[in-house]
Design a protein around this motif. Sequence first.
Motif, PDB file in Angstrom:
ATOM      1  N   ILE A   3      -1.023  10.555   5.363  1.00  0.00           N
ATOM      2  CA  ILE A   3      -1.045   9.136   5.002  1.00  0.00           C
ATOM      3  C   ILE A   3      -0.397   8.918   3.634  1.00  0.00           C
ATOM      4  O   ILE A   3      -0.761   9.586   2.654  1.00  0.00           O
ATOM      5  CB  ILE A   3      -2.508   8.619   4.904  1.00  0.00           C
ATOM      6  N   VAL A   4       0.555   7.984   3.574  1.00  0.00           N
ATOM      7  CA  VAL A   4       1.132   7.587   2.285  1.00  0.00           C
ATOM      8  C   VAL A   4       0.531   6.222   1.931  1.00  0.00           C
ATOM      9  O   VAL A   4       0.594   5.289   2.737  1.00  0.00           O
ATOM     10  CB  VAL A   4       2.678   7.472   2.364  1.00  0.00           C
ATOM     11  N   VAL A   5      -0.088   6.131   0.764  1.00  0.00           N
ATOM     12  CA  VAL A   5      -0.662   4.859   0.325  1.00  0.00           C
ATOM     13  C   VAL A   5       0.136   4.375  -0.876  1.00  0.00           C
ATOM     14  O   VAL A   5       0.290   5.105  -1.859  1.00  0.00           O
ATOM     15  CB  VAL A   5      -2.152   5.027  -0.074  1.00  0.00           C
ATOM     16  N   LYS A   6       0.666   3.157  -0.767  1.00  0.00           N
ATOM     17  CA  LYS A   6       1.385   2.586  -1.902  1.00  0.00           C
ATOM     18  C   LYS A   6       0.501   1.516  -2.527  1.00  0.00           C
ATOM     19  O   LYS A   6      -0.004   0.621  -1.838  1.00  0.00           O
ATOM     20  CB  LYS A   6       2.712   1.983  -1.435  1.00  0.00           C
ATOM     21  N   VAL A   7       0.298   1.634  -3.821  1.00  0.00           N
ATOM     22  CA  VAL A   7      -0.543   0.644  -4.484  1.00  0.00           C
ATOM     23  C   VAL A   7       0.294  -0.117  -5.506  1.00  0.00           C
ATOM     24  O   VAL A   7       1.063   0.463  -6.265  1.00  0.00           O
ATOM     25  CB  VAL A   7      -1.811   1.303  -5.090  1.00  0.00           C
ATOM     26  N   GLY A 149       7.962   3.757  -1.120  1.00  0.00           N
ATOM     27  CA  GLY A 149       6.885   4.221  -0.223  1.00  0.00           C
ATOM     28  C   GLY A 149       7.443   4.575   1.149  1.00  0.00           C
ATOM     29  O   GLY A 149       7.075   5.589   1.748  1.00  0.00           O
ATOM     30  N   ALA A 150       8.380   3.741   1.644  1.00  0.00           N
ATOM     31  CA  ALA A 150       8.979   3.988   2.960  1.00  0.00           C
ATOM     32  C   ALA A 150       9.859   5.240   2.919  1.00  0.00           C
ATOM     33  O   ALA A 150       9.830   6.055   3.850  1.00  0.00           O
ATOM     34  CB  ALA A 150       9.800   2.773   3.391  1.00  0.00           C
ATOM     35  N   ILE A 151      10.611   5.411   1.835  1.00  0.00           N
ATOM     36  CA  ILE A 151      11.469   6.605   1.698  1.00  0.00           C
ATOM     37  C   ILE A 151      10.593   7.853   1.711  1.00  0.00           C
ATOM     38  O   ILE A 151      10.882   8.838   2.391  1.00  0.00           O
ATOM     39  CB  ILE A 151      12.304   6.535   0.390  1.00  0.00           C
ATOM     40  N   VAL A 152       9.485   7.798   0.958  1.00  0.00           N
ATOM     41  CA  VAL A 152       8.571   8.945   0.887  1.00  0.00           C
ATOM     42  C   VAL A 152       7.963   9.209   2.267  1.00  0.00           C
ATOM     43  O   VAL A 152       7.939  10.342   2.748  1.00  0.00           O
ATOM     44  CB  VAL A 152       7.469   8.704  -0.171  1.00  0.00           C
ATOM     45  N   ALA A 153       7.497   8.146   2.933  1.00  0.00           N
ATOM     46  CA  ALA A 153       6.861   8.308   4.254  1.00  0.00           C
ATOM     47  C   ALA A 153       7.837   8.951   5.243  1.00  0.00           C
ATOM     48  O   ALA A 153       7.465   9.839   6.017  1.00  0.00           O
ATOM     49  CB  ALA A 153       6.373   6.960   4.770  1.00  0.00           C
ATOM     50  N   CYS A 154       9.107   8.520   5.216  1.00  0.00           N
ATOM     51  CA  CYS A 154      10.110   9.098   6.125  1.00  0.00           C
ATOM     52  C   CYS A 154      10.387  10.553   5.747  1.00  0.00           C
ATOM     53  O   CYS A 154      10.493  11.415   6.614  1.00  0.00           O
ATOM     54  CB  CYS A 154      11.415   8.303   6.069  1.00  0.00           C
ATOM     55  N   SER A 155      10.476  10.837   4.438  1.00  0.00           N
ATOM     56  CA  SER A 155      10.814  12.198   3.989  1.00  0.00           C
ATOM     57  C   SER A 155       9.753  13.212   4.378  1.00  0.00           C
ATOM     58  O   SER A 155      10.074  14.354   4.662  1.00  0.00           O
ATOM     59  CB  SER A 155      10.976  12.250   2.467  1.00  0.00           C
ATOM     60  N   LEU A 160       1.338   7.446   8.796  1.00  0.00           N
ATOM     61  CA  LEU A 160       0.900   6.105   8.414  1.00  0.00           C
ATOM     62  C   LEU A 160       1.317   5.809   6.966  1.00  0.00           C
ATOM     63  O   LEU A 160       1.163   6.658   6.089  1.00  0.00           O
ATOM     64  CB  LEU A 160      -0.640   6.052   8.521  1.00  0.00           C
ATOM     65  N   LEU A 161       1.860   4.594   6.761  1.00  0.00           N
ATOM     66  CA  LEU A 161       2.133   4.099   5.402  1.00  0.00           C
ATOM     67  C   LEU A 161       1.267   2.868   5.204  1.00  0.00           C
ATOM     68  O   LEU A 161       1.291   1.952   6.038  1.00  0.00           O
ATOM     69  CB  LEU A 161       3.622   3.737   5.252  1.00  0.00           C
ATOM     70  N   VAL A 162       0.477   2.848   4.132  1.00  0.00           N
ATOM     71  CA  VAL A 162      -0.351   1.672   3.844  1.00  0.00           C
ATOM     72  C   VAL A 162       0.147   1.047   2.549  1.00  0.00           C
ATOM     73  O   VAL A 162       0.257   1.732   1.530  1.00  0.00           O
ATOM     74  CB  VAL A 162      -1.843   2.037   3.688  1.00  0.00           C
ATOM     75  N   LEU A 163       0.468  -0.253   2.595  1.00  0.00           N
ATOM     76  CA  LEU A 163       0.880  -0.958   1.385  1.00  0.00           C
ATOM     77  C   LEU A 163      -0.297  -1.800   0.905  1.00  0.00           C
ATOM     78  O   LEU A 163      -0.687  -2.771   1.561  1.00  0.00           O
ATOM     79  CB  LEU A 163       2.088  -1.863   1.667  1.00  0.00           C
ATOM     80  N   LEU A 164      -0.891  -1.404  -0.216  1.00  0.00           N
ATOM     81  CA  LEU A 164      -1.989  -2.187  -0.797  1.00  0.00           C
ATOM     82  C   LEU A 164      -1.362  -3.230  -1.704  1.00  0.00           C
ATOM     83  O   LEU A 164      -0.717  -2.895  -2.696  1.00  0.00           O
ATOM     84  CB  LEU A 164      -2.935  -1.275  -1.591  1.00  0.00           C
ATOM     85  N   SER A 165      -1.583  -4.494  -1.350  1.00  0.00           N
ATOM     86  CA  SER A 165      -0.864  -5.578  -2.001  1.00  0.00           C
ATOM     87  C   SER A 165      -1.824  -6.639  -2.517  1.00  0.00           C
ATOM     88  O   SER A 165      -3.036  -6.441  -2.523  1.00  0.00           O
ATOM     89  CB  SER A 165       0.092  -6.164  -0.960  1.00  0.00           C
ATOM     90  N   ASP A 226       3.385   4.317  11.670  1.00  0.00           N
ATOM     91  CA  ASP A 226       2.778   2.984  11.574  1.00  0.00           C
ATOM     92  C   ASP A 226       2.781   2.523  10.117  1.00  0.00           C
ATOM     93  O   ASP A 226       2.743   3.356   9.204  1.00  0.00           O
ATOM     94  CB  ASP A 226       1.305   3.027  12.035  1.00  0.00           C
ATOM     95  N   MET A 227       2.792   1.221   9.904  1.00  0.00           N
ATOM     96  CA  MET A 227       2.641   0.707   8.537  1.00  0.00           C
ATOM     97  C   MET A 227       1.633  -0.436   8.528  1.00  0.00           C
ATOM     98  O   MET A 227       1.644  -1.282   9.422  1.00  0.00           O
ATOM     99  CB  MET A 227       3.985   0.213   8.000  1.00  0.00           C
ATOM    100  N   VAL A 228       0.747  -0.433   7.534  1.00  0.00           N
ATOM    101  CA  VAL A 228      -0.248  -1.498   7.412  1.00  0.00           C
ATOM    102  C   VAL A 228      -0.090  -2.166   6.046  1.00  0.00           C
ATOM    103  O   VAL A 228       0.042  -1.494   5.024  1.00  0.00           O
ATOM    104  CB  VAL A 228      -1.683  -0.932   7.562  1.00  0.00           C
TER     105      VAL A 228
END
Length: 261
Positions: A3-7, A149-155, A160-165, A226-228
């Motif tokens: 899981i990659v979480v972007k905050v 975050g997307a570049i990291v998730a693909c790499s 799952l990539l979660v964008l905390l916004s 997936d991305m949330v």
Amino acid sequence: MRIVVKVGTSTLAHPTGRLNIRHVEELVKVLSDLKNAGHEVILVSSGAIGMGVGKLNLPGKPSDMPTKQAAAAVGQCELMYTYDKLFSQYNHTVAQILLTGDDVDHEDRRRNFENTMARLLELGALPVINENDTVATAEIKVGDNDTLGAIVACSVGADLLVLLSDIEGLYTADPRKDPDARLIPTVGAVTPEIEALAGGKGSDLATGGMETKLRAAKMVTERGCDMVITNGQHPERLYDIAEGKAVGTRFLGVRTWIGNG
Ligand code: GLU
């Protein structure tokens, strides 16, 4: 699950630029627990510039490059100090990685990054990634951490990539302006109709907006991830998100069906 979480800065810092202690402590606790449960966790953290603004007592987000870069140099230090201290309480080891767009565009450097990430995860560390704002100029910048975050998730081949916004998810209209706006719980494909729903960015210290989030969704879902998008005020929602429950807006990764039909 990987899981990659972007905050975003709006979650990590108050509008003054000072650390939002409650949010950061809660986030670190939940991420530590997800790691204890067996997930691999990677954090993409903004907040360097925002926190530098607070620490240097600047009147607001600077517009000139040298002051932005100086603020990032100060803020990145505070960010990593805070993560190191808080994650250590739960016996987790953080690793700092600072990237520019140039690093991921060059094949050799990108491969080095991927190798380092793979090794860090094998070693059980929790990578914390940000753009290297102190050296990144316009020409070599990724520019926003949704895309990073997307570049990291693909790499790293994340699930799952979660964008905390600062927003609950994607709405049918801008909820700050239209009281009839409805949250869209699931998006099967980022079509031109979905892209047309992107509005502007939410807060003064923030960089990205819905447009950068939809671009990120397009990048990762094409790779089956997936991305949330959800509101960073409630980091405990990450438990439900990891279990696939409906929270915020989920963009479904393209699944490759292998079957005899
Ligand atoms: N790299 C920037 C920072 O740490 C943030 C970029 C973004 O939030 O999109 O301040």
